[in-house]
Design an enzyme around this catalytic site. Structure first.
Site, short mmCIF file in Angstrom:
data_model
loop_
_atom_site.label_atom_id
_atom_site.label_comp_id
_atom_site.label_asym_id
_atom_site.label_seq_id
_atom_site.Cartn_x
_atom_site.Cartn_y
_atom_site.Cartn_z
N HIS A 46 0.82 -1.21 0.00
CA HIS A 46 0.00 0.00 0.00
C HIS A 46 0.86 1.26 0.00
O HIS A 46 0.37 2.36 -0.19
CB HIS A 46 -0.97 -0.02 1.19
CG HIS A 46 -2.27 0.66 0.95
ND1 HIS A 46 -2.44 1.74 0.09
CD2 HIS A 46 -3.53 0.42 1.44
CE1 HIS A 46 -3.69 2.14 0.09
NE2 HIS A 46 -4.39 1.34 0.89
N ASP A 61 -2.60 2.05 -4.57
CA ASP A 61 -3.79 1.93 -3.73
C ASP A 61 -4.70 0.81 -4.23
O ASP A 61 -4.43 0.19 -5.25
CB ASP A 61 -4.53 3.26 -3.67
CG ASP A 61 -3.57 4.36 -3.22
OD1 ASP A 61 -3.44 5.38 -3.91
OD2 ASP A 61 -2.88 4.13 -2.17
#
Ligand SMILES: Cc1ncc(C[n+]2csc(CCOP(=O)(O)OP(=O)(O)O)c2C)c(N)n1
Ligand SMILES: [Mg+2]
Lengths: 668, 425
Positions: free
Chosen positions: B396, B400
């Site tokens: 992450h 995303d």
């Protein structure tokens, strides 16, 4: 106080005024020096000990004055007076008392425990009377070479009770040697009076037991001492053999500086003080009109000043250096190794190789001679001297009395006098009575007195002949433990001769061990070069190369190792065998190199294990070869017991091939 | 110059003496040989004569005191302290020289470098020579098979090991072999950790500490793939010598997705501030080494292969790794990794990213499952279809959820609507 008078009669009446002054001066020097040393000792200025001979000056100076300059004196702790008259200087004495580098014993022994061989005084050692056999040996050398040197073996009355003294005087009697035995009977041995030391009324009474003449004389009458001493020396010099002189005298002080001598009663003391040897000498010199009291007084002052000055000087001299201790243990060999092209050879067994070596050595150098029991006409218990008596005669192949200490000590003296003695012990088990001479005298001479002692003590060792506990020992560990002697133990005829030749040519005492089981072992017969050759002392040999495990062994066990290696080979274990050949000095390199290769070590010895050569080798490898080890080191040895007679017991005692194989297989 | 008179040694065995009585006092003139005190030892009571002339400047011990031989008793002509110090200094000096000499003479023991690999990790006896050789040659003793008693490593074992060219600082081919033998042998509870396991453990923890792991998954209908596979299976095996599994299909679909979303095919170094987007796909395939460990094999430039080529590559690399015959390039340099957990019948997995990748795909088991299908006329029916989950663990920090899902769905689409037969010809 009335003084007992003395007068010149014999040889002393031929002495010149100067010679008499020399004698007087030497007596006075001893007295003043010892008096000073005693005071310094009591005042805490001197460490060690002082053994004053004050009161015995006439005996000491007289003994020396009766001797020729070239004669040799072997004495004890109490004999500074003799050493002084023989020419040992105040400086030498003072340096020894302070343990200095340049002193006669280089700081290795203190006080009066030294000799200056070049001035005719043998090394003084503590064990009494250990210089006696050495003096006998010097006389033996003198007899062989006809040098005319007489040896004097001197000690106190107490020391005449020792086996050493008996053996010495007995040997001298048997061999008719030019030795004069002097005994200064100063009434006490430490605290013990005559009655506790010997059963005859006089020490001299014992001479009959040795078949030699004896005299009892007033040891405090300088003239009588000189006269009798001179006569005895000349008799000996002229081939009339040894004699014994008992010099009756008295020491004014205790045994040593710390001893107030309270065991001496007043009447005895008074009797002897009236007979003070210096006072009597002075009295007679004045009466003869040779010297005046003033001259005595001024000599006294001179000497006193010189003594103090010398002691002060000595105190500040160079101290000995610890790093010299190890290098000085052995004399360095300067003679080059003997070369032999090996062109002519003969097949010999072990004992033939030894006999051949002895023969060639004696033929090559007339200084080489042999001593031992039954080695002459009988040619030895094992016939090692076969043919040698016939060839070289009784002066070079000498049958001795049963006196291991005596003749081993005599070898030391003969070696000091320039001979190369080879002593045969009938069995090496009888080295025990000789050990005192080997360790006290032979081993320490070079270190303490700076004199090389080239001598060989050889004889049969080892078990396996059903000979029981007293004809079977393997003495290598016992011998190797004493610094200052070399120990060799060959395992085959070639090495036997080569090591024997090297041992005789070595300037140090070498113990040469012959395993009696090897003597006539048929399967080790081999070609041995004729003519002299050497196997270097201190070098081992790889007798079989291998890769998996090293067996280090020597002497009789080499053949056991060889057989074990064969059996292990069939189990896929490839054994390397190192025959060290010399125990002292040990060839550490060959052992460590082999272990570096194999990483596994088995030490095989016939000697008992505790504190032994095997322990030492194990320790060397653990210390210096640790990082090459792949298994714990294993020792195959007998149990720590005596050697038994019964065949089942003896067989169980000696390390066998099976034991070796088993021990090796147990390694992981 | 001052003179110190010391406690005499009156006898070889005397070590101390008692001062009975002083015969002089401070200020007295004494002459050489004058008695100065009476002492008592276990041998004798005696008067001590002065060895010097001089004036008594101090008495250094009291009457009744017992002192050692050599202790200072009395001082003539001077200050006691000074001389005392002089004396003790010389004693120390002498001691020092002696110590130095002793040091020099003591042979220096060979000191071995201490290295980790020389630890006795197998609970076995290690002899000195084995320890030394291991240290000198940088050998991990865990990799050496002992042939001695109880598996002890003997000198010849380690020598054989070295003679095969082994040196454990580089990747070893022997090591996994040995580990195999080792594990089968010792069922001990306190088994020591193998080198490979250690490496895996370290990598896993490092990855977890480095990346912000998120797992996302999609459900895939493999029915079309399964149809092709069942048709081609026998023929394929005959021709190529290995089975046609789902993995080449998934790999090819993944490569396509990576081309579409190059961010997923990248490395990300936050510390250095570098985001390296790779131009080629070096596909990492996680290979299980028969439960003895896990290695990621790399298919370099996987994006240049068709289905069949990729299938062969995957088969080859797996074999290479399992046989321990790989080189360094076979296990390094991947840009994205697939972990084929389906082969062990997983439902869903959240794998750990193979650093320095930024995502890892886990293939899950493909099974026949009831599925609701909408026909072209809009009616629903239940059908039995081959389906399975695809899980993606992604970093992450780098992108995303949207990219993750677009990426996953790209794969899903490729697998569900294929024209796959081409690549198999
Ligand atoms: C073999 C041996 N035992 C014991 C001693 C210890 N010791 C040294 S001197 C001595 C007395 C010697 O008496 P003596 O032989 O009469 O000689 P003196 O001291 O009276 O001159 C003794 C017992 C020694 N030195 N050697
Ligand atoms: Mg005596």
């Amino acid at each position: 106080m009335k003084i007992e008078k003395i007068t010149r009669k014999g040889y002393s009446s031929t002495l010149s005024k100067e010679q008499l002054w020399d004698v007087y001066k030497s007596m006075k020097t001893q007295r003043l020096l010892e008096d000073r040393l005693l005071k310094m000792y009591k005042g805490g200025q001197l460490s060690g000990a002082v053994y004053p001979g004050i009161g015995q000056e006439a005996s000491m100076a007289g003994i020396a004055a009766g001797m020729a300059d070239t004669d040799i004196f072997g004495g004890t702790h109490r004999d500074l007076g003799v050493q002084i008259k023989k020419g040992v200087t105040l400086k030498e004495i003072a340096l020894n008392f302070f343990g200095k580098h340049d002193g006669p014993s280089k700081g290795r022994d203190g006080n009066s425990h030294f000799g200056v061989v070049d001035k005719g005084t043998l090394m003084v050692v503590s064990p009494l009377p250990d210089s006696a056999p050495v003096a006998v040996g010097w006389a033996l050398a003198s007899q062989q070479s006809g040098s005319g040197v007489v040896a004097v073996a001197n000690c106190g009355e107490g020391a005449t009770a020792t086996g050493t003294w008996h053996e010495s005087i007995n040997m001298a009697g048997v061999l008719n040697l030019p030795v004069v035995f002097t005994v200064q009977n100063n009434q006490f041995a430490y605290s013990s009076p005559n009655e506790t030391e010997f059963g005859t009324p006089n020490v001299a009474d014992r001479a009959a037991g040795y078949g030699i003449p004896a005299k009892i004389i007033d040891g405090n009458d300088i003239y009588e001492v000189i006269d009798v001493m001179h006569e005895a020396c000349e008799n000996a010099r002229n081939g009339n053999g040894p004699s014994l002189i008992e010099l009756v005298t008295f020491r004014h002080h205790g045994h040593a500086g710390h001893d107030p001598a309270e065991y001496v009663n007043d009447e005895v003391r008074e009797f002897w003080m009236k007979r003070d040897p210096i006072a009597r000498f002075e009295d007679s010199l004045v009466e003869e009109g040779l010297f005046t009291t003033e001259q005595f007084v001024s000599l006294n002052e001179e000497l006193d000043a010189e003594i103090k000055e010398t002691l002060d000087w000595a105190k500040n001299q160079k101290d000995p250096e610890p790093q010299n201790e190890v290098p000085d243990m052995f004399a360095e060999r300067t003679k080059p190794a003997i070369q032999n092209d090996g062109s002519s050879k003969e097949t010999m067994n072990f004992i033939e190789a030894i006999t051949n070596g002895l023969d060639e050595l004696m033929e090559d150098d007339e200084n080489v001679f042999m001593m031992g029991e039954d080695i002459g006409v009988f040619e030895g218990a094992f016939k090692a001297t076969k043919g040698l008596f016939n060839k070289y005669g009784p002066f070079r192949v000498i049958d001795t009395s049963i006196s291991e200490g005596g003749f081993t000590g005599a070898a030391v003296g003969a070696a000091l006098a320039g001979k190369k003695p080879i002593v045969e012990l009938q069995f090496y088990d009888f080295v025990y009575p000789a050990l005192d001479q080997i360790t006290t005298e032979a081993a320490k001479y070079h270190w303490k007195a700076g004199k090389a002692v080239p001598m060989v003590v050889r004889g049969p060792t080892g078990a396996g002949t059903r000979s029981g506990p007293f004809h079977s020992i393997s003495p290598e560990s016992l011998l190797a433990h004493h610094p200052g002697i070399k120990v060799v133990a060959p395992s085959n005829p070639y090495d036997a001769k080569g090591l024997l030749v090297a041992a005789v040519n070595d300037p140090n005492p070498v113990m040469y061990l012959e395993h009696k089981k090897l003597y006539r072992k048929p399967d080790i017969k081999m070609e041995v070069p004729l003519g002299l050759y050497e196997v270097e002392i201190g070098k081992g040999k790889i007798v079989k190369e291998g890769s998996d495990l090293t067996i280090v062994t020597w002497s009789g066990m080499v053949s056991v190792a060889t057989e074990a290696a064969k059996q292990l080979e069939s189990d896929g274990i490839n054994v390397e065998i190192v025959d060290i050949r010399t125990i002292v000095p040990l060839d550490e390199e060959i052992i460590l190199t082999s272990v570096e290769k194999t990483s596994n070590l088995c030490i095989l010895q016939e000697d008992v294990p505790f504190s032994s050569v095997a322990s030492e080798i194990s320790s060397v490898v653990a210390e210096k070869g640790f990082w090459n080890l792949d298994n714990p080191i294993v020792k195959v040895t007998p149990p720590n017991t005596h050697i038994p007679f019964a065949p089942v017991l003896e067989d169980a005692f000696i390390p066998s091939v099976e034991k070796v194989v088993k021990a090796v297989k147990e390694l992981q | 110059m001052s003179n110190i008179i010391t406690m005499p040694q009156l006898g070889e065995t005397v070590t101390e003496g008692t001062i009975l009585r002083w015969l002089v006092k401070v200020g007295d003139e004494v002459k050489e040989d004058d008695p100065i005190l009476e002492i008592s030892t276990d041998k004798v009571d005696t008067e001590v004569p002065s060895p010097f002339n001089g004036t008594v400047t101090s008495l250094l011990v009291e009457e009744g005191e017992t002192v050692e031989v050599g202790a200072s008793l009395l001082e003539l002509d001077g200050s006691a302290k000074e001389s005392n110090n002089d004396k003790s200094e010389t004693v120390e000096e002498v001691q020092e020289t002696v110590e130095e000499i002793v040091k020099e003479d003591t042979p220096k023991a060979d000191v071995l470098p201490k290295t980790d690999n020389v630890r006795n990790t197998k609970n076995l006896k290690l002899s000195p020579v084995v320890r030394r050789l291991a240290s000198e040659n940088n050998i991990d003793l865990n990799n050496v098979v002992g042939t001695g008693q109880n598996g002890r490593i003997k000198r010849e074992d380690i020598e054989n090991y070295i003679s095969l060219g082994n040196q454990d600082s580089a990747t070893s081919t022997k090591s996994e072999d040995s580990i195999k033998k080792e594990t089968t042998k010792s069922a001990d509870t306190n088994k020591s950790i193998s080198r490979l396991r250690k490496r895996i453990a370290e990598n896993m923890v490092l990855s977890k500490q480095t990346s912000a792991h998120v797992m996302t998954s999609v459900e895939v209908d493999y029915e079309n793939i399964e149809t092709i596979r069942s048709k081609q299976k026998a023929k394929f095996k005959d021709e190529n010598g290995f089975s046609l599994t789902y993995l080449p299909f998934i790999s090819l679909a993944t490569i396509s997705a990576l081309r579409e979303f190059p961010t997923v095919n990248s490395s990300f170094d936050l510390e250095k501030g570098i985001h390296d987007v790779h131009s080629h796909v070096n596909l990492g395939i996680a290979v299980d080494l028969n439960q003895e460990g896990l290695l990621v094999g790399t298919i370099a430039e996987a994006d240049s292969f068709n289905l069949k080529g990729l299938a062969r590559k995957i088969s080859e690399i797996s074999k290479l790794l399992r046989d321990g015959k790989y080189g360094l390039e076979d296990v390094t340099g991947s840009t994205f990794t697939i972990s084929n957990n389906g082969s062990f019948n997983s439902f869903i997995t959240s794998p750990i990213i193979n650093q320095p990748n930024v995502a890892i795909l886990s293939t899950e088991s493909v099974k026949k499952r009831p599925v609701v299908i909408q026909s072209q006329d809009g009616t629903d029916s239940i059908a039995i279809r081959h389906t399975g989950v695809l899980s993606l663990t992604w970093d992450h920090r780098v992108f995303d959820g949207s990219i993750a899902l677009l990426f996953l769905n790209h794969i899903k689409d490729k697998l569900e609507n294929p024209d796959w037969s081409q690549g198999l010809d």
